[in-house]
Every structure is written in C-alpha cells, then in structure tokens.
Design a protein around this motif. Structure first.
Motif, PDB file in Angstrom:
ATOM      1  N   ARG A 216       0.987  -1.186  -0.007  1.00 27.54           N
ATOM      2  CA  ARG A 216       0.194  -0.088   0.151  1.00 27.54           C
ATOM      3  C   ARG A 216       0.709   1.375   0.154  1.00 27.54           C
ATOM      4  O   ARG A 216       0.603   2.282  -0.648  1.00 27.54           O
ATOM      5  CB  ARG A 216      -0.938   0.109   1.344  1.00 27.54           C
ATOM      6  CG  ARG A 216      -2.108  -0.955   0.985  1.00 27.54           C
ATOM      7  CD  ARG A 216      -2.818  -0.950   2.337  1.00 27.54           C
ATOM      8  NE  ARG A 216      -3.955  -2.200   2.178  1.00 27.54           N
ATOM      9  CZ  ARG A 216      -3.706  -3.001   3.219  1.00 27.54           C
ATOM     10  NH1 ARG A 216      -3.130  -2.905   3.920  1.00 27.54           N
ATOM     11  NH2 ARG A 216      -4.639  -4.144   2.977  1.00 27.54           N
ATOM     12  N   TRP A 217       1.975   1.309   0.791  1.00 26.53           N
ATOM     13  CA  TRP A 217       2.943   2.469   0.802  1.00 26.53           C
ATOM     14  C   TRP A 217       3.561   2.670  -0.631  1.00 26.53           C
ATOM     15  O   TRP A 217       3.565   3.975  -1.056  1.00 26.53           O
ATOM     16  CB  TRP A 217       3.963   2.004   1.951  1.00 26.53           C
ATOM     17  CG  TRP A 217       5.140   3.100   2.006  1.00 26.53           C
ATOM     18  CD1 TRP A 217       5.180   4.208   2.777  1.00 26.53           C
ATOM     19  CD2 TRP A 217       6.370   3.112   1.374  1.00 26.53           C
ATOM     20  NE1 TRP A 217       6.038   4.909   2.502  1.00 26.53           N
ATOM     21  CE2 TRP A 217       6.786   4.089   1.739  1.00 26.53           C
ATOM     22  CE3 TRP A 217       7.068   2.219   0.411  1.00 26.53           C
ATOM     23  CZ2 TRP A 217       8.170   4.817   1.366  1.00 26.53           C
ATOM     24  CZ3 TRP A 217       8.371   2.761   0.054  1.00 26.53           C
ATOM     25  CH2 TRP A 217       9.082   3.921   0.390  1.00 26.53           C
ATOM     26  N   LYS A 218       3.889   1.551  -1.123  1.00 31.78           N
ATOM     27  CA  LYS A 218       4.354   1.703  -2.711  1.00 31.78           C
ATOM     28  C   LYS A 218       3.502   2.174  -3.645  1.00 31.78           C
ATOM     29  O   LYS A 218       3.955   3.362  -4.375  1.00 31.78           O
ATOM     30  CB  LYS A 218       4.971   0.357  -3.040  1.00 31.78           C
ATOM     31  CG  LYS A 218       6.214  -0.327  -2.646  1.00 31.78           C
ATOM     32  CD  LYS A 218       6.759  -1.483  -3.261  1.00 31.78           C
ATOM     33  CE  LYS A 218       8.060  -1.668  -2.835  1.00 31.78           C
ATOM     34  NZ  LYS A 218       8.758  -2.645  -3.934  1.00 31.78           N
ATOM     35  N   ILE A 219       2.068   1.865  -3.526  1.00 30.14           N
ATOM     36  CA  ILE A 219       1.123   2.446  -4.266  1.00 30.14           C
ATOM     37  C   ILE A 219       0.983   3.504  -4.121  1.00 30.14           C
ATOM     38  O   ILE A 219       0.837   4.511  -5.081  1.00 30.14           O
ATOM     39  CB  ILE A 219      -0.046   1.598  -4.284  1.00 30.14           C
ATOM     40  CG1 ILE A 219       0.137  -0.103  -4.701  1.00 30.14           C
ATOM     41  CG2 ILE A 219      -1.135   2.079  -5.097  1.00 30.14           C
ATOM     42  CD1 ILE A 219      -0.968  -0.938  -4.552  1.00 30.14           C
ATOM     43  N   LYS A 220       1.092   4.225  -2.901  1.00 32.25           N
ATOM     44  CA  LYS A 220       0.741   5.397  -2.727  1.00 32.25           C
ATOM     45  C   LYS A 220       1.584   6.545  -2.899  1.00 32.25           C
ATOM     46  O   LYS A 220       1.557   7.677  -3.469  1.00 32.25           O
ATOM     47  CB  LYS A 220       0.366   5.606  -0.916  1.00 32.25           C
ATOM     48  CG  LYS A 220      -0.079   6.780  -0.442  1.00 32.25           C
ATOM     49  CD  LYS A 220      -0.544   6.590   0.923  1.00 32.25           C
ATOM     50  CE  LYS A 220      -0.768   8.315   1.422  1.00 32.25           C
ATOM     51  NZ  LYS A 220      -0.428   8.378   2.739  1.00 32.25           N
ATOM     52  N   ASN A 221       3.087   5.879  -2.791  1.00 33.05           N
ATOM     53  CA  ASN A 221       4.102   6.734  -2.929  1.00 33.05           C
ATOM     54  C   ASN A 221       4.485   6.849  -4.637  1.00 33.05           C
ATOM     55  O   ASN A 221       5.181   7.954  -5.140  1.00 33.05           O
ATOM     56  CB  ASN A 221       5.484   6.556  -2.195  1.00 33.05           C
ATOM     57  CG  ASN A 221       5.341   6.857  -1.041  1.00 33.05           C
ATOM     58  OD1 ASN A 221       5.804   8.082  -0.690  1.00 33.05           O
ATOM     59  ND2 ASN A 221       4.768   6.035  -0.169  1.00 33.05           N
ATOM     60  N   LYS A 222       4.118   5.891  -5.336  1.00 27.74           N
ATOM     61  CA  LYS A 222       4.308   5.801  -6.850  1.00 27.74           C
ATOM     62  C   LYS A 222       2.965   5.656  -7.453  1.00 27.74           C
ATOM     63  O   LYS A 222       3.109   4.182  -8.209  1.00 27.74           O
ATOM     64  CB  LYS A 222       5.335   4.998  -7.001  1.00 27.74           C
ATOM     65  CG  LYS A 222       6.830   5.420  -6.857  1.00 27.74           C
ATOM     66  CD  LYS A 222       7.887   4.495  -7.168  1.00 27.74           C
ATOM     67  CE  LYS A 222       9.351   5.063  -6.739  1.00 27.74           C
ATOM     68  NZ  LYS A 222      10.285   4.221  -6.893  1.00 27.74           N
TER      69      LYS A 222
END
Ligand code: SF4
Ligand code: SF4
Ligand code: SF4
Length: 311
Positions: A216-222
């Motif tokens: 989720r963090w990866k999707i949110k950041n990129k």
C-alpha cells in the motif's frame, strides 16, 4: 466460469465426494492461519528477467539443471512443471503495434501462490497437501496416492506430475523453501532461495500483514508506477505470495479470479448436492422398507398356507 475453473471445482468436489470428506471439510472451514504467517511480495516493476530465481530454486531443490542463461525461452510463456518450481515469463502488456511501446517488457515470475484457503489441499483426499499455519502449502509424498485431484483443483495450474517416473511419481510444486524458512535465521539462509538470489530485490519476504502495508505504501508513493491493486490480497480468498504490477495481472499471464476461495464455493455446491440427495435417499429408504415389509408379509402368508395345506 471458464473450463479451467470448472475442472478445478470438479476436482475438489470429486475428491470430497469420493472420500466422504464433505462433512469434515464443512465442519473444519478455512485453515487456521497464524497472524504471523509469512508471505512474499513480488514487485514485477523491478524484475529484469535474468532467471537467477529459476537457477537458485533449481539448485536448492535439486531440480534438473537447465540453460539458465538462455533468454530465448522468454519468448514463449511457460508454466512451472515437474522440473521447474518457478519460471519467469516476458510480456508486452501495452503492445498495440510494433514500435517503442515494445521496448519495455514486463517480466513475471510464477510459482505456487501458497493460497490461504488452498483448493489443492481441499481436493486432496489423503491430506498430502496441507496449509501450514505459518504460510506455506506443503506436500507430503508419503501420503500421496497419485490421484492428481490437486492438479485439477488449483486455479493457478501449478502442481505438476512426474509422468516420466515409472516408480513412485510425485506431485511437484514450489515448497516455499519450507524447510529453510522455518528452521534457519534469515541471515543464515532462512529465506526462499529465489528471494535470496534475486539481484534487484523483486521479492520481499516477511509477515503477510507487513507486506500488505508495504504494498500500500508503494502504491501510494508511486501511483503512476503501480496499478492500485495488490494481486493476491483477496483473490481466491487471499494468497501468501502477492504481486504488484503496472498493468492488470490478467495481461501478465495470471487468470482473472474472484475473491471467494474455491473450497468455499464447492462447499456451497456440496451442501446443495447432499441436500438434493436427501430427498431421493429418504424415498429410496422408504421404498426399500416397504418392499421388505411386503416381502415378509408375502413369506408369512406363504408359510401359513403351506402349514394349512399340510394339515
Ligand atoms: S497456487 Fe495452487 S498449488 Fe499453490 S496453494 Fe494455491 S491451489 Fe495449491
Ligand atoms: S520459494 Fe523456494 S521452492 Fe519456491 S520458487 Fe522460491 S526457491 Fe523455489
Ligand atoms: S532473479 Fe529477480 S530479477 Fe531475475 S528474473 Fe528472477 S525475479 Fe526477476
């Protein structure tokens, strides 16, 4: 439902009906998973298609040696088989016509997804396939009778059979390096071999719950790099191996699947089947009882008339 999914459900149902497992399975429900269960997050955007993971897996699992430096195999999509627990394929999901679009392929690694509620284990009539509370779906060759219901049931077409072995052929699939991840600390080889060898850190091994946070963090950041979808978070009831990609996984060799685990689907069908059987069974039982009584009465009448005739 496509042909493959239909065959899968048929496999589970056949296994359960033949062994009388439905009552057990229905009572047992989905397997118990530890909150600390592990998994792997595969970030396909980082994969360069080097096939090192295939090599690392083959070496550790003592699978046949192949020419791992031969990149021509990437041209045709492959499936894991009895000699390869994992394979990497190359896709051009944005392909529309020859041109610059085709210069940036996506590479995808395939192996067993270690489903949370695995269809293979549900279909297995001897308990040779089983879900471990810590994450892996394991195979016990000493319990296997070679019925291959697990192969029919798997929605990802993963288990493969050693057809070439005349004596004691096995069902072959990724083990999640179970014997390593459960017995060794991470810095002493307690990682899946494919995770350990990957030069671009495509795969992250850890607690499934933490991996979901990371995804989720990866999707949110990129957001421009990733689809807003974690494949395996919910598919077929959730899987221990999960994927991030810049395109839908259906364009990258994975089937489009619902969120309900196959064993729960077949459970519903089974209840219907057995409820459906209850009426006819009662009727047959009643008819059988009636025939037995009629037969007894007939015999009694016959005996008494014989006695009367003898007087
Ligand atoms: S991917 Fe197939 S073989 Fe692996 S756990 Fe799921 S159902 Fe079983
Ligand atoms: S987890 Fe182990 S068995 Fe599974 S693909 Fe990776 S190296 Fe092979
Ligand atoms: S080792 Fe890593 S980068 Fe190489 S093909 Fe496998 S997943 Fe991709």
């Amino acid at each position: 439902m496509n042909r493959r999914q239909f065959l899968g459900l048929t496999g589970i149902l056949a296994g359960r009906v033949l062994t009388g497992a439905p009552e057990r399975a229905a009572a047992a429900g989905p397997p118990q998973i530890s909150p600390d269960a592990v998994g792997v997050l595969v970030d396909t955007t980082l994969c360069i298609g080097c096939r090192k993971c295939e090599q690392g897996c083959a070496e550790r699992q003592k699978l046949p040696d192949r020419a791992f430096e031969d990149m021509s195999v990437l041209t045709t999509p492959r499936r894991p088989d009895a000699g390869a627990y994992t394979v990497v394929n190359r896709y051009y999901p944005k392909y529309v016509a020859p041109g610059p679009c085709c210069d940036s392929p996506t590479f995808v690694k395939f192996q067993c997804m270690h489903c949370l509620d695995p269809a293979c284990a549900s279909a297995c009539i001897t308990g040779a396939m089983s879900k471990q509370p810590g994450g892996p779906v394991t195979y016990n060759v000493s319990k296997c009778i070679g019925c291959r219901y697990c192969m029919m049931a798997c929605p990802f077409q993963i288990p493969a059979y050693e057809y070439h072995r005349a004596l004691l052929p096995r069902v072959m699939k990724c083990t999640f390096c179970f014997e390593y991840i459960t017995k060794l600390p991470r810095d002493k080889g307690g990682l899946p071999a494919c995770v350990q060898i990957c030069p671009t850190e495509v795969m992250t091994f850890g607690k499934r719950a933490d991996l979901l946070d990371l995804a989720r963090w990866k999707i949110k950041n990129k957001p421009r790099e990733y689809m807003d979808h974690i494949f395996g978070e919910h598919e077929v009831g959730g899987t221990s191996w999960m994927y991030l990609a810049s395109d839908p996984l259906e364009k990258l060799g994975y089937p489009k699947l619902g969120t309900k685990a196959a064993p729960r689907l077949t459970e519903a069908i089974q209840h219907g089947v057995f409820q459906g059987f209850a009426g006819p069974l009662l009727l047959f039982g009643a008819l059988g009882g009636f025939m037995w009584l009629t037969d007894r009465k007939g015999k009694a009448k016959h005996d008494s008339s014989e006695k009367e005739g003898g007087r």
